[in-house]
Motif scaffolding. Structure first.
Motif, short mmCIF file in Angstrom:
data_model
loop_
_atom_site.label_atom_id
_atom_site.label_comp_id
_atom_site.label_asym_id
_atom_site.label_seq_id
_atom_site.Cartn_x
_atom_site.Cartn_y
_atom_site.Cartn_z
N ARG A 86 0.83 -1.20 0.00
CA ARG A 86 0.00 0.00 0.00
C ARG A 86 0.87 1.25 0.00
NH1 ARG A 86 -3.26 -0.83 4.31
NH2 ARG A 86 -2.23 0.66 5.69
N ASP A 87 1.95 1.22 0.79
CA ASP A 87 2.87 2.36 0.80
C ASP A 87 3.54 2.54 -0.56
OD1 ASP A 87 2.34 3.03 3.43
OD2 ASP A 87 4.07 1.96 4.26
N MET A 88 3.94 1.44 -1.19
CA MET A 88 4.58 1.54 -2.50
C MET A 88 3.62 2.14 -3.52
SD MET A 88 7.24 -1.65 -3.00
CE MET A 88 6.04 -2.98 -2.99
N GLU A 89 2.36 1.73 -3.46
CA GLU A 89 1.39 2.30 -4.40
C GLU A 89 1.21 3.79 -4.16
OE1 GLU A 89 -2.95 3.01 -5.91
OE2 GLU A 89 -2.25 3.03 -3.83
N GLU A 90 1.18 4.19 -2.90
CA GLU A 90 1.07 5.61 -2.56
C GLU A 90 2.27 6.39 -3.12
OE1 GLU A 90 1.85 8.27 1.40
OE2 GLU A 90 0.54 6.53 1.66
N ILE A 147 -4.20 -13.39 -2.56
CA ILE A 147 -3.80 -13.39 -1.15
C ILE A 147 -4.07 -12.04 -0.49
CG2 ILE A 147 -1.88 -13.76 0.45
CD1 ILE A 147 -0.62 -15.55 -1.70
N TYR A 148 -3.66 -10.94 -1.13
CA TYR A 148 -3.88 -9.61 -0.56
C TYR A 148 -3.80 -8.57 -1.68
CZ TYR A 148 1.18 -8.72 -0.89
OH TYR A 148 2.46 -8.54 -1.35
N ASN A 149 -4.18 -7.34 -1.37
CA ASN A 149 -4.14 -6.26 -2.35
C ASN A 149 -2.72 -5.75 -2.52
OD1 ASN A 149 -6.86 -6.29 -3.02
ND2 ASN A 149 -7.41 -4.76 -1.50
N SER A 150 -1.99 -6.34 -3.45
CA SER A 150 -0.62 -5.91 -3.71
C SER A 150 -0.63 -4.62 -4.52
CB SER A 150 0.16 -7.01 -4.43
OG SER A 150 -0.56 -7.48 -5.55
N MET A 151 0.55 -4.05 -4.75
CA MET A 151 0.67 -2.75 -5.40
C MET A 151 -0.05 -2.70 -6.74
SD MET A 151 4.17 -0.73 -6.51
CE MET A 151 4.58 -1.95 -7.78
#
Length: 430
Positions: A263-267, A299-303
């Motif tokens: 999430r931080d990387m996407e931000e 599995i999860y919301n990756s970038m």
């Protein structure tokens, strides 16, 4: 004694029977894996009609973020693709930025070299915290960007960014220099709060993370209020404050670290895009592991999942796969590295052996005949390599630890396939 002898004889037979059964099971298990490999390696002639070279002409013109993935970090050819893809997008589509799965601070220092600063490309790759980037291939990418800028007009000059936050040490020197030169704090106060991210005595942890965040926030507030006009140094300062803050937050958050990191990387990618929309073309190439850039993740919301939600068709994911890779990979839980070979069992990667250079691309949007063999292949689950940065011999018994099974079209817009991959060679610091 006779009873004991009979008991031991029966026990021996049981042990031998169990051992024989175990050997049969192991042989069956590995035999099954070998059979799957042989099946996946068969020639599929229909694929050859859809093979394309790596070229920007097959990629939609409306995209603003193009991602190039890595099936394995320690593969030389995967690193070469970074430059190949970026050159295509710069020369033919006017892209002006490259962003890497590395910390913003260290990449900002490399960017200053690309803009004409002192040093050499070989010295610059040593700035990376990840040793996987201390390579000739990364030096070639940096050199090409600097050489391009030497003759490019201002509006076409390219820039280098990082969007990760795992190694804040690379930001220490710049943050200190900027903070003191702009009188945002004293040297004593800076050292008291941020010497914990200094390389040689790194000690950021859950005990001091809260104080670090409070200090970073105070610096940001002063910098934002400063009458100084927006410039490159101020931009880097604010971005580096943010990524160091993200690193500190990981010590306090109760969220899964992978979820928080992506999430931080996407931000950070979005902030880099905003910068480029002001000073460049507003178009950038980003590079990370396939697991980060993919558009779907069960599995999860990756970038890549988050970027797809935010940008839709303006985000374009190019995955990579290789039939067999000999990878330079870190030993799990240890400081040393090892060279190990893995097979993906991807039938599409196997077809790369029939092409010149043993490499080709499939652009999924152009494969529309639902009755065709290739359409059916890319719309059905298949094994693909996703090798992380951590090796243990146990992986040999569990191929699922380095393979994922999924429909290629669900994860990527296109894929580049290689038949063989070779290990990176890590350059020693001079």
């Amino acid at each position: 004694m006779k009873i004991l002898g009979k008991f031991l004889k029966i026990l021996g037979k049981i042990v031998l029977t169990l051992a024989a059964f175990l050997i049969v099971c192991i042989l069956f298990y590995f035999g099954k894996l070998k059979f799957e490999e042989l099946q996946a390696h068969r020639e599929i002639k229909a694929v050859q009609t859809e093979m394309k070279p790596l070229s920007a002409e097959y990629i939609p013109e409306n995209i603003s973020i193009l991602s190039i993935g890595e099936a394995a970090h320690g593969c030389k050819e995967m690193q070469e693709l970074k430059l190949s893809v970026f050159k295509e997008m710069v020369e033919k589509r006017g892209f002006t930025a490259f962003a890497l799965e590395a910390d913003y601070g260290e990449c900002a220092e490399i960017n200053r070299f690309i803009q004409g600063g002192e040093g050499s490309a070989e010295e610059m790759v040593q700035k990376f915290a990840f040793p996987i980037y201390h390579t000739k291939e990364m030096a070639e990418l940096i050199s090409w960007m600097r050489e391009w800028n030497e003759s490019a007009p201002e509006e076409k000059k390219v820039r280098f960014y990082g969007f990760d936050m795992q190694d804040p040490e690379g930001s220490y020197a710049f943050l200190k220099d900027y903070s003191l030169s702009h009188k945002l704090t004293t040297e004593e106060e800076f050292s008291k709060n941020l010497d914990c991210i200094k390389g040689e005595n790194f000690s950021l942890n859950e005990k001091n993370a809260g104080e670090v965040i409070a200090f970073l926030d105070s610096l940001k507030e002063k910098a934002v209020k400063s009458p100084e006009e927006e410039n490159k140094d101020k931009q880097d300062f604010l971005m580096e404050l943010n990524t160091v803050r993200q690193a500190a937050e990981t010590w306090l958050s109760k969220e899964d670290s992978s979820v928080l990191r992506d999430r931080d990387m996407e931000e950070n990618v979005k902030k880099i895009l905003e910068i480029e929309q002001k000073i460049g073309s507003g178009k950038l190439v980003i590079s990370a592991h396939d697991g980060h850039i993919q558009k779907e993740n069960p599995i999860y919301n990756s970038m890549g999942v988050l970027l797809t939600k935010d940008f839709g068709g303006a985000y374009y994911a190019v995955g990579t796969d290789v039939w067999k890779v000999t990878d330079n990979i870190k030993v799990l839980g240890e400081a040393k590295r090892t060279v190990q070979s893995f097979v993906s069992v991807d039938p599409l990667a196997a077809q790369a052996r029939f092409t010149k250079g043993k490499q080709y691309a499939l652009y999924f949007s152009s494969i529309t005949d639902e009755k065709s063999k290739v359409y059916q292949l890319i719309h059905n689950p298949m094994n693909m390599l996703q090798l992380g940065e951590g090796y243990t011999f146990v992986m040999r018994f569990f191929p699922k630890s380095y393979r994922v099974k999924s429909e290629p079209v669900q994860r990527y817009d296109s894929m580049i396939y290689l038949y063989e991959g070779n290990p990176i060679e890590i350059l020693e610091k001079k």
